[in-house]
Scaffold this active site. Structure first.
Site, mmCIF file in Angstrom:
data_model
loop_
_atom_site.group_PDB
_atom_site.id
_atom_site.type_symbol
_atom_site.label_atom_id
_atom_site.label_comp_id
_atom_site.label_asym_id
_atom_site.label_seq_id
_atom_site.Cartn_x
_atom_site.Cartn_y
_atom_site.Cartn_z
ATOM 1 N N ASP A 240 41.176 42.069 29.977
ATOM 2 C CA ASP A 240 42.120 42.554 30.413
ATOM 3 C C ASP A 240 43.234 43.639 30.073
ATOM 4 O OD1 ASP A 240 42.992 44.340 33.197
ATOM 5 O OD2 ASP A 240 43.686 42.693 33.873
ATOM 6 N N LYS B 238 43.800 46.709 29.744
ATOM 7 C CA LYS B 238 44.753 48.098 30.257
ATOM 8 C C LYS B 238 45.356 48.994 29.083
ATOM 9 C CE LYS B 238 46.015 44.850 34.866
ATOM 10 N NZ LYS B 238 45.891 43.952 34.522
ATOM 11 N N LEU B 239 44.153 48.841 28.598
ATOM 12 C CA LEU B 239 45.109 50.300 27.328
ATOM 13 C C LEU B 239 45.323 51.281 27.763
ATOM 14 C CD1 LEU B 239 41.986 49.309 24.807
ATOM 15 C CD2 LEU B 239 44.100 48.548 24.828
ATOM 16 N N THR C 114 46.687 46.481 41.750
ATOM 17 C CA THR C 114 47.006 45.902 43.330
ATOM 18 C C THR C 114 48.290 45.757 44.011
ATOM 19 O OG1 THR C 114 46.607 43.846 42.120
ATOM 20 C CG2 THR C 114 44.389 45.381 43.955
ATOM 21 N N THR D 24 44.239 55.759 19.306
ATOM 22 C CA THR D 24 44.904 54.571 19.613
ATOM 23 C C THR D 24 44.171 53.740 20.436
ATOM 24 O OG1 THR D 24 47.207 55.698 19.144
ATOM 25 C CG2 THR D 24 47.517 53.029 19.900
ATOM 26 N N GLN E 184 52.003 40.771 44.262
ATOM 27 C CA GLN E 184 51.046 41.904 44.673
ATOM 28 C C GLN E 184 51.173 42.042 45.523
ATOM 29 O OE1 GLN E 184 48.738 42.645 42.164
ATOM 30 N NE2 GLN E 184 48.163 40.409 41.880
ATOM 31 N N LYS F 218 39.055 35.647 32.487
ATOM 32 C CA LYS F 218 39.792 36.817 32.264
ATOM 33 C C LYS F 218 41.212 36.405 30.771
ATOM 34 C CE LYS F 218 42.974 39.117 35.246
ATOM 35 N NZ LYS F 218 43.705 39.447 34.546
ATOM 36 N N PRO G 22 44.533 59.250 22.426
ATOM 37 C CA PRO G 22 43.126 58.681 22.418
ATOM 38 C C PRO G 22 42.770 57.928 21.324
ATOM 39 C CG PRO G 22 43.019 60.797 23.727
ATOM 40 C CD PRO G 22 44.316 60.064 23.238
ATOM 41 N N ASP H 14 47.037 55.039 26.336
ATOM 42 C CA ASP H 14 47.788 55.560 24.810
ATOM 43 C C ASP H 14 47.202 56.564 24.767
ATOM 44 O OD1 ASP H 14 49.652 55.493 22.847
ATOM 45 O OD2 ASP H 14 49.703 53.314 22.361
ATOM 46 N N GLY I 243 43.845 34.540 39.809
ATOM 47 C CA GLY I 243 44.329 33.652 39.109
ATOM 48 C C GLY I 243 45.516 32.652 39.343
ATOM 49 N N ARG I 244 46.920 32.531 40.082
ATOM 50 C CA ARG I 244 47.349 31.991 40.714
ATOM 51 C C ARG I 244 46.804 30.959 42.321
ATOM 52 N NH1 ARG I 244 52.201 36.370 40.654
ATOM 53 N NH2 ARG I 244 50.307 37.352 41.356
HETATM 54 O O1 C5P Z 1 47.643 36.143 40.235
HETATM 55 P P1 C5P Z 1 46.639 36.903 40.629
HETATM 56 O O2 C5P Z 1 45.739 36.251 41.515
HETATM 57 O O3 C5P Z 1 47.639 37.481 41.632
HETATM 58 O O4 C5P Z 1 46.055 37.466 39.409
HETATM 59 C C1 C5P Z 1 46.104 38.765 39.526
HETATM 60 C C2 C5P Z 1 44.926 39.339 38.388
HETATM 61 O O5 C5P Z 1 44.861 40.233 38.117
HETATM 62 C C3 C5P Z 1 46.315 39.272 37.182
HETATM 63 O O6 C5P Z 1 45.860 39.013 35.660
HETATM 64 C C4 C5P Z 1 46.548 41.302 36.992
HETATM 65 O O7 C5P Z 1 46.999 41.354 35.338
HETATM 66 C C5 C5P Z 1 45.224 41.092 37.345
HETATM 67 N N1 C5P Z 1 45.216 42.845 37.845
HETATM 68 C C6 C5P Z 1 45.920 43.297 39.012
HETATM 69 N N2 C5P Z 1 45.678 44.253 39.563
HETATM 70 C C7 C5P Z 1 44.989 44.691 38.668
HETATM 71 C C8 C5P Z 1 44.031 44.932 38.049
HETATM 72 C C9 C5P Z 1 44.481 43.209 36.745
HETATM 73 O O8 C5P Z 1 46.049 41.864 39.429
HETATM 74 N N3 C5P Z 1 44.952 46.179 39.152
#
Ligand code: C5P
Length: 234
Positions: free
Chosen positions: A59, A61-62, A118, A68, A187, A31, A66, A64, A207-208
């Site tokens: 990802d 998350k557009l 989230t 654009t 989060q 991602k 329609p 804006d 991610g992390r």
């Molecule tokens: O590091 P972590 O596991 O929290 O990363 C979550 C990833 O998911 C980030 O890239 C964040 O931008 C993405 N994300 C999110 N919540 C959403 C949509 C995407 O945390 N609703």
């Protein structure tokens, strides 16, 4: 089966490509999010596609007007990606325009509508003037995503049952996934990989929990094991 997507959240293209290569055989999807895309540009998407040989989830998350959103979705769809996010808060016309524009390419990405981030809870929504129940907002937005022909939504693990009821045909992508032992960071509505899989997530995003772990490969293997054990219990 619940896919594991790795969030390559870094501003550094070289680091992202290094993670993508290191973890390619331990995750299902790569991602690319806003931080990396804004820092390194569309070229990094092509590099991640080529170096990992994994499907790529862009990802952005557009959100804006329609025209654009449609233009951005069209351009993003030419990058060889497999999933693209649009924020459902942009409204029905923008989501429909994005879905239509994405389909103009030979191999269109699957469009995912972001429902409610989230990182946001009921109180955060209220602070922005959104007074409806979080669950009702997720329900509305999932229905909107399905109505305009998107393939799925991004939602919190705690929203999975709401989405399943509102729009059972949609793919359900769940970020905010934490190891049982780690902190939620920024989060708010978090679940474990096993909980997300058991509740019907089609993909989880981590991610992390992986890239910041002392041993990222081991962390990815463990997350996959968690997904498999949840599957065995279903
Ligand atoms: O590091 P972590 O596991 O929290 O990363 C979550 C990833 O998911 C980030 O890239 C964040 O931008 C993405 N994300 C999110 N919540 C959403 C949509 C995407 O945390 N609703």
């Amino acid at each position: 089966m619940t896919l594991l997507a790795l969030a390559l959240d870094t501003p550094d293209a070289e680091e992202a490509v290094r993670w993508a290569k290191l973890l390619a055989s331990h995750v299902d999807v790569m991602k690319v999010g806003l931080e990396l895309f804004v820092s390194a540009g569309p070229d990094v998407v092509r590099r991640v596609v080529d170096s990992s040989e994994r499907p790529v989830f862009l990802d952005l998350k557009l959100d804006d007007i329609p025209r654009t959103v449609a233009g951005a979705a069209r351009a993003a769809s030419r990058l060889g990606i497999d999933w693209l996010t649009v924020h459902t808060a942009a409204g029905e016309a923008a989501c429909a325009a994005a879905a239509e524009a994405a389909r103009e390419v030979d191999r269109p990405p699957r469009l995912l509508g972001v429902t409610v981030l989230t990182s946001l809870g009921q109180r955060d929504l209220k602070a922005t003037g959104m007074t409806a129940d979080l669950e009702a907002i997720v329900d509305r937005r999932a229905r909107l995503a399905a109505a305009v022909g998107m393939e799925g939504v991004v939602c919190a693990g705690t929203d999975l049952s709401t989405v399943a009821q509102a729009a059972p045909v949609l793919e359900r992508v769940v970020p905010g996934v934490r190891r049982a032992t780690t902190e939620p960071d920024d989060q708010s509505r978090v679940v474990t990989a096993a909980e997300a899989a058991a509740a019907g997530a089609s993909m989880i995003v981590v991610g992390r929990g992986i890239v910041r772990a002392p041993d990222p490969v081991r962390a990815a293997v463990e997350v996959r094991e968690e997904l498999a054990s949840a599957r065995a219990m279903r």
